[in-house]
Design an enzyme around this catalytic site. Structure first.
Site, mmCIF file in Angstrom:
data_model
loop_
_atom_site.group_PDB
_atom_site.id
_atom_site.type_symbol
_atom_site.label_atom_id
_atom_site.label_comp_id
_atom_site.label_asym_id
_atom_site.label_seq_id
_atom_site.Cartn_x
_atom_site.Cartn_y
_atom_site.Cartn_z
ATOM 1 N N ARG A 55 -4.246 -23.357 15.908
ATOM 2 C CA ARG A 55 -3.535 -23.809 14.620
ATOM 3 C C ARG A 55 -1.909 -23.792 14.532
ATOM 4 O O ARG A 55 -1.647 -23.224 15.548
ATOM 5 C CB ARG A 55 -3.952 -22.926 13.321
ATOM 6 N N GLY A 56 -1.261 -24.276 13.438
ATOM 7 C CA GLY A 56 0.183 -24.288 13.752
ATOM 8 C C GLY A 56 0.483 -25.811 14.303
ATOM 9 O O GLY A 56 -0.090 -26.082 15.331
ATOM 10 N N ALA A 57 1.392 -26.359 13.777
ATOM 11 C CA ALA A 57 1.643 -28.046 14.136
ATOM 12 C C ALA A 57 1.908 -28.256 15.669
ATOM 13 O O ALA A 57 1.001 -29.089 16.106
ATOM 14 C CB ALA A 57 2.750 -28.564 13.252
ATOM 15 N N ARG A 98 -7.354 -33.143 11.476
ATOM 16 C CA ARG A 98 -6.167 -32.420 10.659
ATOM 17 C C ARG A 98 -5.207 -33.692 10.262
ATOM 18 O O ARG A 98 -4.526 -34.065 11.093
ATOM 19 C CB ARG A 98 -5.701 -31.208 10.838
ATOM 20 N N GLN A 205 -2.843 -16.574 7.191
ATOM 21 C CA GLN A 205 -2.065 -16.573 8.297
ATOM 22 C C GLN A 205 -0.867 -15.591 8.429
ATOM 23 O O GLN A 205 -0.722 -15.204 9.579
ATOM 24 C CB GLN A 205 -1.787 -18.084 8.705
ATOM 25 N N ASP A 246 4.824 -28.767 8.795
ATOM 26 C CA ASP A 246 3.860 -29.593 9.409
ATOM 27 C C ASP A 246 4.295 -31.097 9.450
ATOM 28 O O ASP A 246 3.781 -31.733 10.169
ATOM 29 C CB ASP A 246 2.795 -29.455 8.789
ATOM 30 N N ASN A 256 4.332 -28.204 4.330
ATOM 31 C CA ASN A 256 4.111 -26.818 5.108
ATOM 32 C C ASN A 256 3.073 -25.949 4.340
ATOM 33 O O ASN A 256 2.661 -26.472 2.872
ATOM 34 C CB ASN A 256 5.381 -25.980 5.047
ATOM 35 N N LYS A 257 2.478 -25.068 4.689
ATOM 36 C CA LYS A 257 1.248 -24.322 4.064
ATOM 37 C C LYS A 257 1.567 -24.159 2.621
ATOM 38 O O LYS A 257 2.665 -23.673 1.909
ATOM 39 C CB LYS A 257 1.241 -22.783 4.816
HETATM 40 O O1 MRU Z 1 -2.826 -24.383 8.434
HETATM 41 P P1 MRU Z 1 -1.884 -23.753 9.515
HETATM 42 O O2 MRU Z 1 -2.418 -22.379 10.009
HETATM 43 O O3 MRU Z 1 -2.110 -24.763 10.789
HETATM 44 O O4 MRU Z 1 -0.649 -23.987 9.007
HETATM 45 C C1 MRU Z 1 0.366 -23.804 9.757
HETATM 46 C C2 MRU Z 1 1.687 -24.081 8.931
HETATM 47 O O5 MRU Z 1 1.849 -24.296 7.777
HETATM 48 C C3 MRU Z 1 2.922 -23.633 9.660
HETATM 49 O O6 MRU Z 1 4.033 -23.220 9.191
HETATM 50 C C4 MRU Z 1 3.553 -24.804 10.557
HETATM 51 O O7 MRU Z 1 2.279 -25.501 11.315
HETATM 52 C C5 MRU Z 1 4.378 -24.881 11.445
HETATM 53 S S1 MRU Z 1 4.040 -23.881 12.913
HETATM 54 C C6 MRU Z 1 5.287 -23.809 14.023
#
Ligand code: MRU
Length: 355
Positions: A55-57, A98, A205, A246, A256-257
């Site tokens: 996970r994470g963009a 996603r 997270q 994201d 973002n999250k």
């Molecule tokens: O759902 P996730 O855990 O993939 O969400 C991640 C985030 O929101 C991060 O802040 C984003 O992807 C940036 S990661 C460098």
């Protein structure tokens, strides 16, 4: 598992030594267990990204690029047309897992371009180019994260209190991280930050991954519930908010999250700078504003059950579970990229620096 038992440098995604699978850390098991898994098929890659094992963009973009390579290698087709048709079926499938993080489609588009630009080559040569391309997606992310971390350092001072949300550290990227990279770099230089991490409901997270990464680097880390953000700001503990993102629209609206936009609203109220960190690959000039960003909705069980021993709500309750929200550009102090720092008005500064 003790945090100190784990090697300091962890790689969230890589290609296996035999180049037949993608190796990821199963992030759903952190911080209690460090387990690597191998992904061999498009279905396994889809499932790992969808279920947030990876996970994470940036990390999902890298995983998808390696996933295309290992999948393409196994296509036993001699004609370009047949190969391309199957390649595209897999690409569309992985891309659908996603919707919000643009890094996923950006990485997949690069892989597709490596195929379409080289129609005239024989299949083994196309496969060799695909291997180069996914390695480049990975390598470039490392360099971008490093540069972002350096720019971020110009915005903070020693002893600053920083509020983070979700996880934008090494495990969400290739190495260093985006939002957390500055904190690691500053820590090495003796900045003595005091970092407050929002746990980031529903999937935690922040509690599970950001705290894990910061503590093992020796950074002063305090975990808070998401609904404590206002209290730590009001008490004067926070000098700046740091988040990843994201997808950034052309006008600077930022997905973002879920929960990020609430923190930005609070930061504005308390006059605290709100910084967004991202590689240029997260800026999507095709989205004019945040209204064009598709928000992922996830299973209600993530609110009611996941990560808890027993359900925390009556089984019958309806849930609203968007995974992301959009922070209005008017709430953002600056967007920090590998090419430099963009300030409002973002429509101009993003285009000037990145287009
Ligand atoms: O759902 P996730 O855990 O993939 O969400 C991640 C985030 O929101 C991060 O802040 C984003 O992807 C940036 S990661 C460098």
């Amino acid at each position: 598992m003790k945090n100190t038992d784990i090697p300091l440098q962890l790689e969230s995604v890589k290609l296996s030594e035999d180049k037949n699978s993608v190796v990821i850390i199963d992030q759903t098991l952190l911080p209690n267990r460090l387990e690597y898994i191998n992904l061999y098929t498009p279905e396994q890659i889809y499932e790992a990204i969808y279920s947030l094992k990876v996970r994470g963009a940036p990390a999902i973009g890298i995983c998808a690029a390696y996933g295309m390579y290992v999948s393409a290698k196994k296509l036993d087709m001699s004609s370009y047309e047949d190969f391309y048709k199957e390649f595209m079926r897999i690409k569309v499938f992985i891309n659908s897992c996603r919707p919000t993080a643009v890094n996923l489609s950006a990485a997949l588009n690069r892989m597709e371009k490596a195929v379409t630009d080289n129609k005239n080559l024989c299949m083994p040569d196309v496969i060799a180019l695909l291997e180069k391309e996914c390695a480049a997606v990975h390598e470039e992310d490392i360099l971008m994260c490093k540069a972002i971390s350096g720019y971020g350092l110009s915005l903070v001072s020693g002893g600053d209190g920083i509020l983070t949300h979700c996880n934008a550290g090494p495990l969400a990227t290739s190495k260093y991280g985006t939002g957390l990279g500055t904190l690691f770099l500053g820590h090495e230089l003796g900045y003595r930050f005091k970092v407050f991490c929002g746990e980031t409901r529903p999937l935690l997270q922040g509690a599970r991954i950001t705290v894990f990464e910061l503590e093992r680097a020796g950074i002063d880390t305090t975990l808070i519930c998401d609904n404590m953000a206002s209290a730590v700001m009001k008490n004067g503990f926070i000098n700046a908010c740091f988040t990843g993102c994201d997808r950034v629209a052309a006008n600077g609206d930022t997905a973002n999250k879920i929960g990020t936009s609430g923190i930005a609203v609070l930061a504005k109220y308390y006059n605290i700078p709100f910084y967004v960190f991202c590689p240029s690959t997260t800026v999507d000039f095709d989205c004019k504003t945040g209204d064009d960003i598709e928000i992922e909705f996830r299973n209600p069980s993530e609110i009611k059950i996941k990560f808890f021993k027993e359900p925390v709500a009556p089984e019958t309750v309806k849930c609203y579970n968007p995974a992301f929200d959009v922070t209005d550009n008017s709430l953002i102090t600056a967007i920090i990229t590998e090419k430099g720092i963009c300030e409002p008005p973002f429509y101009d500064s993003l285009a000037k620096l990145l287009k």
